[in-house]
Design a protein around this motif. Structure first.
Motif, PDB file in Angstrom:
ATOM      1  N   LEU A  96      15.194 108.972 147.939  1.00 49.35           N
ATOM      2  CA  LEU A  96      16.594 109.224 148.271  1.00 49.35           C
ATOM      3  C   LEU A  96      16.920 108.641 149.631  1.00 49.35           C
ATOM      4  O   LEU A  96      16.189 108.860 150.599  1.00 49.35           O
ATOM      5  CB  LEU A  96      16.836 110.740 148.271  1.00 49.35           C
ATOM      6  CG  LEU A  96      18.244 111.211 148.612  1.00 49.35           C
ATOM      7  CD1 LEU A  96      19.210 110.789 147.513  1.00 49.35           C
ATOM      8  CD2 LEU A  96      18.258 112.726 148.790  1.00 49.35           C
ATOM      9  N   LEU A  97      17.973 107.886 149.707  1.00 51.89           N
ATOM     10  CA  LEU A  97      18.410 107.353 150.991  1.00 51.89           C
ATOM     11  C   LEU A  97      18.935 108.477 151.876  1.00 51.89           C
ATOM     12  O   LEU A  97      19.614 109.376 151.419  1.00 51.89           O
ATOM     13  CB  LEU A  97      19.523 106.316 150.778  1.00 51.89           C
ATOM     14  CG  LEU A  97      19.136 105.062 149.993  1.00 51.89           C
ATOM     15  CD1 LEU A  97      20.341 104.166 149.801  1.00 51.89           C
ATOM     16  CD2 LEU A  97      18.021 104.309 150.676  1.00 51.89           C
ATOM     17  N   PRO A 102      17.238 104.960 155.804  1.00 48.61           N
ATOM     18  CA  PRO A 102      18.447 104.389 155.200  1.00 48.61           C
ATOM     19  C   PRO A 102      18.182 103.171 154.332  1.00 48.61           C
ATOM     20  O   PRO A 102      19.077 102.668 153.670  1.00 48.61           O
ATOM     21  CB  PRO A 102      19.272 103.994 156.424  1.00 48.61           C
ATOM     22  CG  PRO A 102      18.249 103.650 157.448  1.00 48.61           C
ATOM     23  CD  PRO A 102      17.095 104.597 157.209  1.00 48.61           C
ATOM     24  N   TYR A 103      16.955 102.667 154.337  1.00 51.64           N
ATOM     25  CA  TYR A 103      16.673 101.467 153.557  1.00 51.64           C
ATOM     26  C   TYR A 103      15.905 101.853 152.314  1.00 51.64           C
ATOM     27  O   TYR A 103      15.179 102.846 152.283  1.00 51.64           O
ATOM     28  CB  TYR A 103      15.861 100.471 154.372  1.00 51.64           C
ATOM     29  CG  TYR A 103      14.536 101.011 154.843  1.00 51.64           C
ATOM     30  CD1 TYR A 103      14.434 101.694 156.042  1.00 51.64           C
ATOM     31  CD2 TYR A 103      13.383 100.837 154.088  1.00 51.64           C
ATOM     32  CE1 TYR A 103      13.236 102.195 156.474  1.00 51.64           C
ATOM     33  CE2 TYR A 103      12.165 101.338 154.512  1.00 51.64           C
ATOM     34  CZ  TYR A 103      12.094 102.019 155.713  1.00 51.64           C
ATOM     35  OH  TYR A 103      10.908 102.518 156.150  1.00 51.64           O
ATOM     36  N   ASN A 104      16.043 101.078 151.272  1.00 54.98           N
ATOM     37  CA  ASN A 104      15.484 101.425 149.986  1.00 54.98           C
ATOM     38  C   ASN A 104      14.345 100.489 149.601  1.00 54.98           C
ATOM     39  O   ASN A 104      14.569  99.380 149.177  1.00 54.98           O
ATOM     40  CB  ASN A 104      16.567 101.409 148.911  1.00 54.98           C
ATOM     41  CG  ASN A 104      17.535 100.249 149.101  1.00 54.98           C
ATOM     42  OD1 ASN A 104      18.036 100.012 150.191  1.00 54.98           O
ATOM     43  ND2 ASN A 104      17.771  99.512 148.056  1.00 54.98           N
TER      44      ASN A 104
ATOM     45  N   TYR B  32      19.676  95.168 154.798  1.00 54.09           N
ATOM     46  CA  TYR B  32      18.220  95.239 154.918  1.00 54.09           C
ATOM     47  C   TYR B  32      17.660  94.166 153.993  1.00 54.09           C
ATOM     48  O   TYR B  32      18.137  93.985 152.886  1.00 54.09           O
ATOM     49  CB  TYR B  32      17.718  96.615 154.505  1.00 54.09           C
ATOM     50  CG  TYR B  32      18.320  97.744 155.293  1.00 54.09           C
ATOM     51  CD1 TYR B  32      19.094  98.718 154.672  1.00 54.09           C
ATOM     52  CD2 TYR B  32      18.115  97.846 156.665  1.00 54.09           C
ATOM     53  CE1 TYR B  32      19.653  99.761 155.393  1.00 54.09           C
ATOM     54  CE2 TYR B  32      18.679  98.878 157.391  1.00 54.09           C
ATOM     55  CZ  TYR B  32      19.449  99.832 156.754  1.00 54.09           C
ATOM     56  OH  TYR B  32      20.003 100.861 157.467  1.00 54.09           O
ATOM     57  N   PHE B  34      14.178  92.084 152.260  1.00 57.57           N
ATOM     58  CA  PHE B  34      12.820  92.316 151.792  1.00 57.57           C
ATOM     59  C   PHE B  34      12.237  91.045 151.185  1.00 57.57           C
ATOM     60  O   PHE B  34      12.956  90.225 150.629  1.00 57.57           O
ATOM     61  CB  PHE B  34      12.803  93.399 150.704  1.00 57.57           C
ATOM     62  CG  PHE B  34      13.475  94.686 151.084  1.00 57.57           C
ATOM     63  CD1 PHE B  34      14.837  94.834 150.980  1.00 57.57           C
ATOM     64  CD2 PHE B  34      12.716  95.762 151.531  1.00 57.57           C
ATOM     65  CE1 PHE B  34      15.463  96.030 151.326  1.00 57.57           C
ATOM     66  CE2 PHE B  34      13.329  96.963 151.872  1.00 57.57           C
ATOM     67  CZ  PHE B  34      14.708  97.086 151.777  1.00 57.57           C
ATOM     68  N   ASN B  99      25.493 104.527 147.279  1.00 54.79           N
ATOM     69  CA  ASN B  99      24.238 105.196 147.574  1.00 54.79           C
ATOM     70  C   ASN B  99      23.339 105.201 146.339  1.00 54.79           C
ATOM     71  O   ASN B  99      23.055 106.242 145.751  1.00 54.79           O
ATOM     72  CB  ASN B  99      24.534 106.620 148.030  1.00 54.79           C
ATOM     73  CG  ASN B  99      23.336 107.232 148.715  1.00 54.79           C
ATOM     74  OD1 ASN B  99      22.407 106.531 149.098  1.00 54.79           O
ATOM     75  ND2 ASN B  99      23.341 108.544 148.849  1.00 54.79           N
TER      76      ASN B  99
END
Lengths: 117, 115
Positions: A96-97, A102-104, B32, B34, B99
């Motif tokens: 869960l963020l 805050p990053y997934n 972000y 990756f 989210n």
């Protein structure tokens, strides 16, 4: 911890047959995802879930259904398989963020190689 | 909408040579970034990530990636590759639209290290 596991590893279906792919995670993750991987097309999101009892469509949802009855499991169903669904299917999960995270980062299973004849 | 472009589908290189795998992204918000690696017949594993701070991030096996905001790039480099680095590499950006924890992946680059 096993992480993310997928069942089965390989499967061959005939056109029109149905099957269910099972994904299980033991990391208590909220989010789960199903992708398909095809040569030259990278990973494409089929469906995803942001919590138990919830599912949502991804980029390529047609021909697939999903269910998330338990937090640790995410099922992908093919009701009537077609040759276009020949692919490698990956399941992934993520936490869960929240403000402190805050990053997934997604954690992937080993994949299921499906061939539809 | 956000997107990720990996400019090379295949990169052949000899062992001990340097390599760069290119990744560009488009986003109107902070992201972000990756890099994931997929060894043959396996799932994806996280190689490294950029969250904030120093624009140069490193992995434990000698790869590094540099975040360049002005060029919207996140290229992956290694000064000397090994046969064992042969794999497919995916660049990804976090989806900021909600989210959901979703990632947007590039098409992948196959790194082929030759002896």
């Amino acid at each position: 911890n096993a992480g993310v596991t997928q069942t089965p590893k390989f499967r061959v279906l005939k056109t029109g047959q149905s099957m269910t792919l099972l994904c299980a995670q033991d990391m208590n993750h909220e989010y789960m995802y199903w992708y398909r991987q095809d040569p030259g097309m990278g990973l494409r999101l089929i469906h995803y879930s942001v919590g138990e009892g919830t599912t949502a469509k991804g980029e390529v949802p047609d021909g697939y259904n999903v269910s998330r009855l338990k937090k640790q499991n995410f099922l992908l169903g093919l009701e009537s398989a077609a040759p276009s669904q020949t692919s490698v299917y990956f399941c992934a999960s993520s936490y869960l963020l929240r403000d402190t995270l805050p990053y997934n980062e997604q954690f992937f299973g080993p994949g299921t190689r499906l061939t539809v004849l | 909408a956000q997107s990720v472009t990996q400019l090379d589908s295949q990169v052949p290189v000899f062992e001990e040579a340097p390599v760069e795998l290119r990744c560009n992204y488009s986003s109107s918000v902070s992201v972000y970034l990756f890099w994931y690696v997929q060894y043959p017949n396996q799932g994806l594993q996280l190689l490294l990530k950029y969250l904030s701070g120093s624009t140069l991030v490193e992995s434990i096996n000698g790869f590094e990636a540099e975040f360049n905001k002005s060029q919207t790039s996140f290229h992956l480099r290694k000064p000397s590759v090994h046969i064992s680095d042969t794999a497919e590499y995916f660049c990804a950006v976090s989806d900021s639209s909600g989210n959901t924890g979703k990632l947007i992946f590039g098409q992948g680059t196959t790194l082929q290290v030759k002896p």
